[in-house]
Design a protein around this motif. Sequence first.
Motif, PDB file in Angstrom:
ATOM      1  N   LEU A 100       5.285  -3.051  -3.674  1.00  0.00           N
ATOM      2  CA  LEU A 100       5.308  -2.127  -4.806  1.00  0.00           C
ATOM      3  C   LEU A 100       4.351  -0.975  -4.536  1.00  0.00           C
ATOM      4  O   LEU A 100       3.276  -1.172  -3.955  1.00  0.00           O
ATOM      5  CB  LEU A 100       4.936  -2.833  -6.106  1.00  0.00           C
ATOM      6  CG  LEU A 100       5.925  -3.875  -6.628  1.00  0.00           C
ATOM      7  CD1 LEU A 100       5.536  -4.325  -8.030  1.00  0.00           C
ATOM      8  CD2 LEU A 100       7.352  -3.357  -6.620  1.00  0.00           C
TER       9      LEU A 100
ATOM     10  N   ARG B  97       2.129  -1.062 -10.795  1.00  0.00           N
ATOM     11  CA  ARG B  97       1.964  -2.262  -9.977  1.00  0.00           C
ATOM     12  C   ARG B  97       0.908  -3.172 -10.575  1.00  0.00           C
ATOM     13  O   ARG B  97       1.089  -4.395 -10.641  1.00  0.00           O
ATOM     14  CB  ARG B  97       1.583  -1.898  -8.536  1.00  0.00           C
ATOM     15  CG  ARG B  97       1.591  -3.128  -7.617  1.00  0.00           C
ATOM     16  CD  ARG B  97       1.279  -2.786  -6.184  1.00  0.00           C
ATOM     17  NE  ARG B  97      -0.148  -2.656  -5.944  1.00  0.00           N
ATOM     18  CZ  ARG B  97      -0.683  -2.516  -4.734  1.00  0.00           C
ATOM     19  NH1 ARG B  97       0.100  -2.447  -3.674  1.00  0.00           N
ATOM     20  NH2 ARG B  97      -1.978  -2.409  -4.587  1.00  0.00           N
TER      21      ARG B  97
ATOM     22  N   ALA C  42       4.603  -8.399  -4.454  1.00  0.00           N
ATOM     23  CA  ALA C  42       4.325  -7.168  -5.203  1.00  0.00           C
ATOM     24  C   ALA C  42       3.184  -6.386  -4.570  1.00  0.00           C
ATOM     25  O   ALA C  42       3.235  -5.148  -4.470  1.00  0.00           O
ATOM     26  CB  ALA C  42       3.995  -7.507  -6.657  1.00  0.00           C
TER      27      ALA C  42
ATOM     28  N   ASP D 207       0.269   2.536  -9.396  1.00  0.00           N
ATOM     29  CA  ASP D 207       1.339   3.122  -8.635  1.00  0.00           C
ATOM     30  C   ASP D 207       1.327   4.625  -8.759  1.00  0.00           C
ATOM     31  O   ASP D 207       0.544   5.221  -9.440  1.00  0.00           O
ATOM     32  CB  ASP D 207       2.681   2.584  -9.109  1.00  0.00           C
ATOM     33  CG  ASP D 207       2.863   2.858 -10.570  1.00  0.00           C
ATOM     34  OD1 ASP D 207       2.317   2.087 -11.362  1.00  0.00           O
ATOM     35  OD2 ASP D 207       3.504   3.858 -10.925  1.00  0.00           O
TER      36      ASP D 207
END
Length: 534
Positions: free
Chosen positions: A249, A135, A245, A53
Amino acid sequence: MAAEHRRPVEPDAAPTVPHHPALHAATTEQSSVPQAEQHPTEPHPDTSDTDTDTDTDTDTDQPDPNRWKALIICLLGGGIVLLDVSIVNVALQSISSGLTGATPEAVQWILSGYALAFGLLLVPGGRLGDASGRRRMFVIGVGLFTLASALCGFAPNGLVLVIARLVQGLAGGLLTPQVTALIQQLFRGKERGTAFGLFGATVGIATAIGPLVGGLLITAFGTENGWRFVFFVNLPVGLVTILLAFRYLPATAGSERSRKHDFDPVGILLLGAAVVALLLPFVQSEQWKSNAKWWLVVAAVVFAVLFVLWERRYGRTKEPVVDLGLFRRRSFSLGVGLATVYFAGFTPLFFVLTLALQSGLHYSALLAGLASVPFAIGSGIASTVGGRVVHRFGRELIVVGTVLVLIGLGAVIWVVANHYGPDLGWWLVLPLLVAGIGSGLTISPNQTLTLSEVPVQQGGSAGGLIQVGARVGSAIGIAAVGSVFYSTLASSDGDYAQGLPLGLGVSLVFVAAALVAGVVDVVVGKVHGTEASV
């Protein structure tokens, strides 16, 4: 109360805690990423090869458009981990009667093994997320937790179940700090308070509703095999969470993917040894009767001192697993301490109450679980409200919350002492509702204020430290309350009407300590003009 808070710190734009120069360099690199790359208008692309991320989302004025969807995914993942802390409590009798090799020692390790493994990986897991991508660590954590849940459900004997619970705990320790770090990364200002409020509601509801869910499953599928579905319930939630996700995310910016981080393996080992040595004598207090176990506390202190010395040395040239400079911030150090003593008082409530209802009054697993519903309702509502108003009232809100918890716990003690009987569950409705409201005004606002001055780049390890404090507090609280509870039962021929009030009296002391910590912070903040705020 809302009047003269100091100007809120914006750690996303200008970190105020000294940390390694590489982090400052990273912030500079990230600010050069084109805005279109940082804030896509479509769901985040599936970059499974580089699914780390970014911290850049919170370093500009434009928020991530998918932040609320991402929050739901984080709460789903974090929720199943928190649910498993309490859901297993009502399944222990079913496990003991329906599983081969489920000796008293194995049953104890089903509980304590999870707690040990969970606490072991919280800070290293947070650091891995900070360095390798939140993530990625979130998805790995949810995936491993889901697989371990399946192994728990299919366990042929007690040994396999204990091993699967250890893996579950490790996965939970990896996953949990990513949730708080992602909230800190994706949200700012009032929105961050609201997001942490929803996370706090999840903590309170999952902890309190676990016995109810466990009771429903055991009632539906029978005593012999009902416990297996206590673990199977995680499977669909875990699979859905993983799929969502990857879609919502945030993934890392290109400049962040090229950065190299230090993982500080020596620091991780020393911290892990300190956490395990501290937790083990408490989580095994009922099975390990010898006083020799308390030498592990001494060993934990030694490992902790070595860890601090190593981190100071390592941090001069590289990125340590924990930036010790965080503890120079009163909002952080006091918040971690408050979480520790509060969870020492809060967590044992459902441990001893469930035992008293099932073993003492012969409530079914379902009825014992229903008794916790008022707390869950109060906690869920108050956490949401507390998250929305914490920016106005600061830590004064936590003082109000802990006062309400004290009142609620005190009322529980009075009710048990005076109305212990088949209708005890009805008598507990109002006291538990008040305690739940107080808990909701304590947990999520404390999380928000504790992380308010932490740089986003360190959100994972900082969030892990808060969770370590909560796990250590829970272990110490359960051991202390359980010791008084069981010793009173032994000396009173199993009189739960005596044992439960005395045990919960210890909980009351811990919550009072949290109240004192909150009052001290408010007073010091007013004197020096440094009141904690969002």
